[in-house]
Design a protein around this motif. Structure first.
Motif, PDB file in Angstrom:
ATOM      1  N   GLU A 203       5.363   8.271   7.090  1.00  0.00           N
ATOM      2  CA  GLU A 203       5.789   6.964   6.569  1.00  0.00           C
ATOM      3  C   GLU A 203       4.609   6.179   6.035  1.00  0.00           C
ATOM      4  N   ALA A 206       3.585   6.632   2.380  1.00  0.00           N
ATOM      5  CA  ALA A 206       4.387   6.077   1.286  1.00  0.00           C
ATOM      6  C   ALA A 206       3.706   4.829   0.728  1.00  0.00           C
ATOM      7  N   LYS A 208       3.057   1.798  -2.559  1.00  0.00           N
ATOM      8  CA  LYS A 208       3.832   0.695  -3.148  1.00  0.00           C
ATOM      9  C   LYS A 208       4.629   1.182  -4.357  1.00  0.00           C
ATOM     10  N   ILE A 219       8.522   4.403  -0.571  1.00  0.00           N
ATOM     11  CA  ILE A 219       9.067   3.841   0.674  1.00  0.00           C
ATOM     12  C   ILE A 219      10.565   4.118   0.794  1.00  0.00           C
ATOM     13  N   THR A 220      11.303   3.807  -0.280  1.00  0.00           N
ATOM     14  CA  THR A 220      12.754   4.008  -0.194  1.00  0.00           C
ATOM     15  C   THR A 220      13.102   5.498  -0.179  1.00  0.00           C
ATOM     16  N   ILE A 222      11.363   7.782   1.431  1.00  0.00           N
ATOM     17  CA  ILE A 222      11.179   8.215   2.823  1.00  0.00           C
ATOM     18  C   ILE A 222      12.373   7.725   3.657  1.00  0.00           C
ATOM     19  N   GLU A 223      12.826   6.504   3.367  1.00  0.00           N
ATOM     20  CA  GLU A 223      14.015   6.006   4.092  1.00  0.00           C
ATOM     21  C   GLU A 223      15.221   6.889   3.791  1.00  0.00           C
TER      22      GLU A 223
END
Ligand code: GLU
Length: 375
Positions: A203, A206, A208, A219-220, A222-223
């Motif tokens: 996490e 990840a 910006k 980021i999204t 990885i989510e």
């Protein structure tokens, strides 16, 4: 090694706005889309079902509406989406048609996949579309979405769709070719071809958001990976910058695979068996016990007694007359309607309820046998 993508039976392909919409002209990149549709047609020939999650409505609509450059207000984004979604759906429908494929537009909000009653409907609709040979093209229903529209929403939406329809592979096509240990270009940044577990270290890698018109960056993604892997669905992040982006993954092009350690069906059954507390009981006869043990769905005809005030989509326990729980599953009728049709033949349901509902009270895909599963 045969590519994991080639082996997948049901895939969700998510396309970011930056790939589909030319940043300079604001138009659809038609030849790129045609090359992707070629790949989709090839996948279907291999026997893989394909669902598309396509961004691009806002990027297309803002230009048509003449909205200024820069950040849009929420209501402007929603207005742009209303305009752009027409162009987007049309482009998909026309391009898929060149390969004799029927497109189906499906607009969902994130909660559709979270709330179980809608979940059952959306799942059944998507399965029906796939069974009929159509390619569902999904986007968020931005115009009625009540929360801020954020870039990258569709990464999570695609993962939720993948989980909902028990897909075995989610492909995120964007402007990034995979996950790096540090932002690409930075000294020491290493590329990771495979991730088995989304740890805090992963996490932390990840970065910006990086692109101008869409994409939430890593980021999204990885989510999305957490949602997909939790549902037993592998995920692959690959660049969509070149033509034939799916073929590129099949041919071993650079990409990062996130690997689930259970199958989609196992994960779904585990979710039904474990996470949800049964709200009601269906007591069934011996014929139904027998049918269920052979992997069949539960039909109203086999139900003797109904207990509990459950709603559609709730989890119920399926019990023998002696009180032994043999299965657990998501029920397709609420308690009132279930009471009315218990013991009846499927053909009689419509007459009694006044509408044509589902044939099964609990579908076998939404059911787990408590004494262990037959494959
Ligand atoms: N639903 C948005 C659109 O079609 C995109 C959201 C995203 O980029 O994740 O424009």
């Amino acid at each position: 090694m045969i590519s994991r993508l080639a082996k997948a039976r049901r895939i969700v392909v998510k396309i970011g706005s930056a790939l589909l919409v030319d940043q300079k002209t604001g138009a659809i990149k038609a030849s790129w889309l045609a090359s992707l549709v070629d790949d989709i047609a090839d996948a279907r020939v291999r026997g893989t079902e394909v669902v598309v999650v396509s961004s691009g409505a806002i990027a297309l609509g803002r230009r048509t509406l003449g909205l200024a450059k820069g950040k849009l207000k929420l209501e402007q984004s929603q207005a742009a989406a209303a305009v752009g979604q027409i162009t987007l759906a049309q482009a998909w429908a026309e391009t898929l048609r060149t390969r004799n494929i029927v497109a189906a537009q499906v607009l969902v909000t994130l909660t559709d996949t979270e709330e179980r009653r809608r979940h059952l409907n959306a799942r059944a609709t998507l399965s029906t579309l796939l069974a009929q040979g159509a390619v569902p093209v999904i986007n968020e229903n931005d115009t009625v979405a009540t929360s801020e529209i954020r870039y990258g929403d569709n990464d999570r939406l695609a993962a939720r769709v993948a989980s909902m329809i028990s897909a075995d592979c989610l492909v995120l096509l964007s402007d990034i070719d995979g996950l790096y240990t540090a932002p690409p270009g930075k000294k020491g940044a290493e590329f990771l071809p495979e991730v088995k577990d989304i740890t805090p270290e992963i996490e932390a890698m990840a970065g910006k958001p990086v692109s101008g018109v869409g994409s939430g960056g890593m980021i999204t993604k990885i989510e999305a990976g957490k949602i997909a892997l939790g549902a037993g669905c592998n995920m692959v992040i690959a660049s969509g910058h070149e033509m034939h982006p799916l073929k590129r993954v099949l041919d071993g092009g650079r990409c990062t695979w996130f690997l689930a350690n259970a199958s989609a069906l196992q994960s779904r059954k585990r979710w039904i068996a474990g996470t949800l507390q049964p709200i009601g009981h269906l007591v069934v006869d011996e014929g139904a016990v027998e049918a269920l043990s052979r992997g069949k769905s539960l039909l109203p005809a086999g139900v003797r007694r109904i207990e509990g005030a459950f709603a559609r989509g709730d989890t119920v326990s399926i019990m023998t007359a002696k009180g032994r729980e043999i299965a657990r599953g998501l029920v397709t009728y609420d308690a009132g309607d279930a009471l009315k049709i218990a013991g009846l033949k499927t053909a009689e349901i419509e007459k009694v309820l006044g509408f044509r509902g589902r044939d099964e009270l609990v579908h076998r895909d939404d059911m787990v046998l408590m004494g262990g599963e037959r494959a």
